[in-house]
Design a protein around this motif. Structure first.
Motif, short mmCIF file in Angstrom:
data_model
loop_
_atom_site.label_atom_id
_atom_site.label_comp_id
_atom_site.label_asym_id
_atom_site.label_seq_id
_atom_site.Cartn_x
_atom_site.Cartn_y
_atom_site.Cartn_z
N SER A 199 0.77 -1.16 -0.13
CA SER A 199 0.07 -0.01 -0.08
C SER A 199 0.67 1.33 -0.03
N ASN A 200 2.22 1.06 0.45
CA ASN A 200 3.07 2.34 0.74
C ASN A 200 4.17 2.38 -0.34
N SER A 201 4.29 1.38 -1.33
CA SER A 201 5.10 1.18 -2.42
C SER A 201 4.83 1.03 -3.86
N SER A 202 4.96 2.08 -4.53
CA SER A 202 4.67 2.08 -5.98
C SER A 202 5.34 0.77 -6.66
N ALA A 203 6.65 0.88 -6.36
CA ALA A 203 7.41 -0.27 -7.09
C ALA A 203 6.84 -1.76 -6.80
N LEU A 204 6.48 -1.95 -5.34
CA LEU A 204 5.97 -3.20 -5.14
C LEU A 204 4.49 -3.44 -5.87
N GLN A 205 3.61 -2.33 -5.95
CA GLN A 205 2.49 -2.44 -6.60
C GLN A 205 2.53 -2.79 -7.82
N LYS A 206 3.62 -2.16 -8.71
CA LYS A 206 4.03 -2.43 -10.24
C LYS A 206 4.34 -3.85 -10.25
N TRP A 207 5.19 -4.41 -9.46
CA TRP A 207 5.72 -5.60 -9.12
C TRP A 207 4.44 -6.67 -9.04
N LEU A 208 3.61 -6.51 -8.08
CA LEU A 208 2.34 -7.30 -8.29
C LEU A 208 1.58 -7.33 -9.33
N TRP A 209 1.47 -6.11 -10.03
CA TRP A 209 0.63 -6.36 -11.47
C TRP A 209 1.44 -6.92 -12.53
N ASN A 210 2.64 -6.73 -12.31
CA ASN A 210 3.35 -7.47 -13.53
C ASN A 210 3.46 -9.26 -13.24
N ASN A 211 3.54 -9.24 -11.85
CA ASN A 211 3.51 -10.73 -11.54
C ASN A 211 2.34 -11.45 -11.63
N ALA A 212 1.16 -10.69 -11.69
CA ALA A 212 -0.24 -11.15 -12.37
C ALA A 212 -0.44 -11.33 -13.59
N LYS A 213 0.55 -11.04 -14.19
CA LYS A 213 0.73 -11.04 -15.71
C LYS A 213 -0.41 -10.28 -16.58
N PHE A 214 -0.63 -9.24 -15.74
CA PHE A 214 -1.88 -8.41 -16.63
C PHE A 214 -1.44 -7.57 -17.89
N GLY A 215 -0.27 -8.01 -18.01
CA GLY A 215 0.44 -7.20 -19.32
C GLY A 215 0.35 -8.12 -20.38
N GLN A 216 0.13 -9.45 -20.12
CA GLN A 216 0.29 -10.45 -21.18
C GLN A 216 -0.55 -10.36 -22.30
N PRO A 217 -1.99 -10.11 -22.08
CA PRO A 217 -2.83 -10.00 -23.07
C PRO A 217 -2.57 -9.24 -24.43
N LYS A 218 -1.67 -8.01 -24.29
CA LYS A 218 -1.62 -7.32 -25.42
C LYS A 218 -0.54 -7.86 -26.41
N TYR A 219 0.24 -9.07 -25.66
CA TYR A 219 0.79 -9.75 -26.71
C TYR A 219 0.17 -11.36 -27.30
N ALA A 220 -1.12 -11.24 -27.20
CA ALA A 220 -1.61 -12.28 -27.66
C ALA A 220 -1.41 -12.45 -29.21
N PRO A 221 -1.50 -13.90 -29.67
CA PRO A 221 -1.20 -14.02 -31.09
C PRO A 221 -2.30 -13.62 -31.77
N GLY A 222 -2.33 -12.87 -33.00
CA GLY A 222 -3.20 -12.37 -33.77
C GLY A 222 -3.79 -11.10 -33.55
N LEU A 223 -3.50 -10.55 -32.24
CA LEU A 223 -3.79 -9.24 -31.88
C LEU A 223 -3.06 -8.07 -32.45
N ASP A 224 -3.33 -7.33 -33.15
CA ASP A 224 -2.41 -6.23 -33.85
C ASP A 224 -3.39 -5.03 -33.99
N SER A 225 -2.88 -3.78 -34.53
CA SER A 225 -3.59 -2.74 -34.64
C SER A 225 -5.00 -2.71 -35.57
N SER A 226 -5.17 -4.02 -36.33
CA SER A 226 -6.13 -3.79 -37.30
C SER A 226 -7.45 -4.45 -36.48
N VAL A 227 -7.48 -4.87 -35.17
CA VAL A 227 -8.42 -5.57 -34.34
C VAL A 227 -8.68 -4.26 -33.61
N PRO A 228 -10.13 -3.80 -33.65
CA PRO A 228 -10.80 -2.98 -32.98
C PRO A 228 -10.97 -3.12 -31.56
#
Length: 596
Positions: free
Chosen positions: A44-73
């Motif tokens: 709750s008091n550490s922005s760095a740890l919050q970002k680590w938890l977000w990344n560890n939960a793999k919430f950034g993974q969907p944008k790398y999904a196969p077939g997902l490019d700028s043509s997909v609305p």
């Protein structure tokens, strides 16, 4: 007749790469007790740890999904609108809906029809029912609190009694409003009822302005129930701010799973699941952003209907809907029909056409089965599911077809991150100066991490959503009126561990697993219904655990799903429905012949 929709995604099969189901084990550390308190305080008091938890939960993974490019609305809301006639409401007095089950019927739950017959026969009045019920659900009576009361948070007692007196007077004068007049129901703590603060299961802190503002209006679905004479007896307990699927709440108390008290009732509509399976009320109104009206009914052996997005009312969310949970399919049908009437002042909700059962002569009864996905369920759950599927295909005329669904892994991560991001936004709105102050330790971690969702990732979640919706539309072109069949959850109950109820618990791995099948209906906006399908042996405590079976239909297919639920109910009747050992016969108690 060709179905018509506004805001339809268009029917398009997802690319082959998106249809490959790659399951990954999650690595979110489970926390409870003092480790949870310490981790939450640090995060709750550490922005760095919050970002680590977000990344560890793999919430950034969907944008790398196969077939997902700028043509997909990208699509922010799944607001598909079935077009057509919006009324009148389908009747509430169909023979199936008002027929009483035999008194000796195995596993019999009291239904709307039971209360109606009770009042019609003069054996008891709505006031006597409420006077019987209030001692079981009141939380303001100190050491006299009933063991069942933890399913509720509060009741405006004088108001409840007044409504019961008014209903009793109508019955005495022969002016009853219909089958719902005098029937008790509860409403989840996050749903607006005039005069109540929507606490959402949080600890009330009067120094925060939010907790000093009772609602000035009642949510449309509850209002329509009240207009039919149903009596709202209290706000029901829930997992705090709806941010998990256990129902564990160290602040308001954890509602009880009466089938086996060593297991959670499920969340977030935990009080609804508990109160329904205990027999306290036949109807509860809840919310569902990730299975919250389906997981508790599945764990507690009752029914829940997650409607089409915006079907009963529109809300400031891209995932959450309001709908009914009940003890029987007949009651689910009645409650749904009342709650889904068009609201003239809601320009989103009032456009949805009336849901109509498919024609028995022209529609096919088709079940879509995504086998690699279903294989994620535990063996005991799969056993119940397979037996139910066999019954539906051999006795009820269904045909099973194999289907594939896109982005089952990436889509679930996108769903979870979206829900958390919206929860963080709501937290800021409640208390901008200290948005974490009102939350428990587990939710402080989740919500603080969600504040780090980048806009680019959020839009990629919308691309995932669009792809899933378009593929579903393509599937329904191939198989009109198909119902996608899964277990409701892949686990038969969530066991309570020592220390869970002191400070709460956080087990992201099991949370993600528990929502394996539920999230698709929220992301796509499609309706889904959960039905008890059987029971399995528990690994701890006393008592078997219910297992839910879920059907998801096309936008606007609620009545089709209710028909499907009746078919599954037939299977449960054949196998033998079971009530919890400590089920309460409120109708019998009001007549003076029942027992608690």
């Amino acid at each position: 007749m060709t179905k018509k929709f506004a805001n339809h995604p268009g029917a398009k099969e997802a690319p082959a790469a998106a249809l490959e189901y790659h399951h990954e084990e999650d690595s979110n550390p489970p926390l409870r007790g003092w480790p949870l308190v310490i981790a939450s305080t640090l995060l709750s008091n550490s922005s760095a740890l919050q970002k680590w938890l977000w990344n560890n939960a793999k919430f950034g993974q969907p944008k790398y999904a196969p077939g997902l490019d700028s043509s997909v609305p990208w699509r922010i809301k799944p607001d598909v609108v079935p077009l057509g006639e919006t009324g009148p409401m389908l009747p509430l007095e169909e023979e199936y809906l008002i027929t009483l089950k035999p008194a000796d019927y195995k596993g019999r739950f009291n239904s709307i029809a039971d209360y109606h017959e009770l009042y019609k026969s003069g054996q008891a009045t709505p006031l006597q029912v409420v006077e019987t019920l209030l001692p079981l659900i009141r939380r303001d009576v100190g050491d006299k609190e009933s063991k069942y009361a933890v399913a509720f948070i509060e009741s405006n007692v004088e108001e409840v009694l007044q409504h019961a007196r008014e209903s009793t007077e109508r019955w005495e004068q022969g002016k009853q409003l219909g089958i719902l007049d005098g029937v008790p129901f509860g409403v989840k703590a996050d749903t607006e009822i005039k005069g109540y603060v929507s606490t959402m299961g949080m600890k009330v802190d009067e120094s925060v302005e939010y907790f000093n503002k009772p609602e000035t209006e009642t949510c449309w679905p509850a209002l329509k129930m009240q207009e039919q004479g149903a009596i709202m007896v209290g706000k029901m307990n829930q997992h705090e701010i709806g941010m998990d699927t256990t129902g564990c709440n160290p602040v308001t108390g954890t509602a009880t799973n009466w089938y086996n008290t060593s297991y959670f009732p499920g969340g977030s509509s935990a009080g609804a699941g508990s109160g329904l399976c205990a027999g306290l009320v036949p109807i509860a109104i809840g919310t569902d952003a990730g299975g919250s009206m389906r997981i508790p009914p599945a764990f507690c052996g009752v029914y829940g209907l997650k409607p089409t997005f915006n079907r009963t009312c529109s809300r400031a969310t891209s995932m959450c809907v309001v709908g009914p949970m009940t003890s029987t399919v007949a009651d689910l049908t009645i409650a749904y029909r009342v709650m889904s009437q068009p609201n003239p002042s809601d320009p989103s909700q009032n456009l949805l056409s009336l849901s109509i059962p498919p024609s028995p002569t022209t529609s096919k009864k088709t079940l879509g089965i995504c086998r690699p996905w279903i294989a994620r369920a535990d063996p005991d759950v799969l056993s119940v599911f397979d037996f139910c599927l066999e019954y539906l295909t051999t006795k009820r005329g269904y045909t099973a077809v194999d289907i594939t669904l896109p982005y089952l892994r990436e889509g679930q991560l996108a769903h979870a991150a979206t829900c958390l991001t919206e929860a963080a936004t709501e937290a800021f709105a409640r208390n901008p100066s200290d948005y974490l102050k009102t939350l428990n330790y587990a939710n402080r971690m989740l919500v603080s991490a969600a504040t780090h969702t980048p806009a680019t990732d959020y839009l990629s979640y919308g691309q995932i959503r669009h792809t899933i919706m378009a593929h579903l539309a393509w599937l329904w072109e191939q198989h009109p009126d198909m119902i996608i069949l899964t277990p409701t959850t892949p686990i038969a109950g969530w066991p309570i561990s020592p220390g869970d109820e002191a400070y709460g618990c956080s087990d992201g791995n099991l949370s993600i697993k528990n929502m394996t099948f539920a999230w698709v209906a929220n992301t796509s906006g499609c309706p889904a219904v959960t039905c008890p399908g059987g029971y399995v042996e528990a690994k701890q405590g006393e008592g078997e655990l219910p297992v839910g079976v879920m059907g998801m239909g096309e936008w606007g297919a609620e009545e089709q799903l209710l028909g499907f639920a009746r078919d599954v109910e037939g299977y449960l009747e054949k196998e033998g429905r079971k009530r919890p050992k400590e089920w309460v016969d409120v109708v019998g108690l009001a007549r003076g012949v029942g027992k608690e």
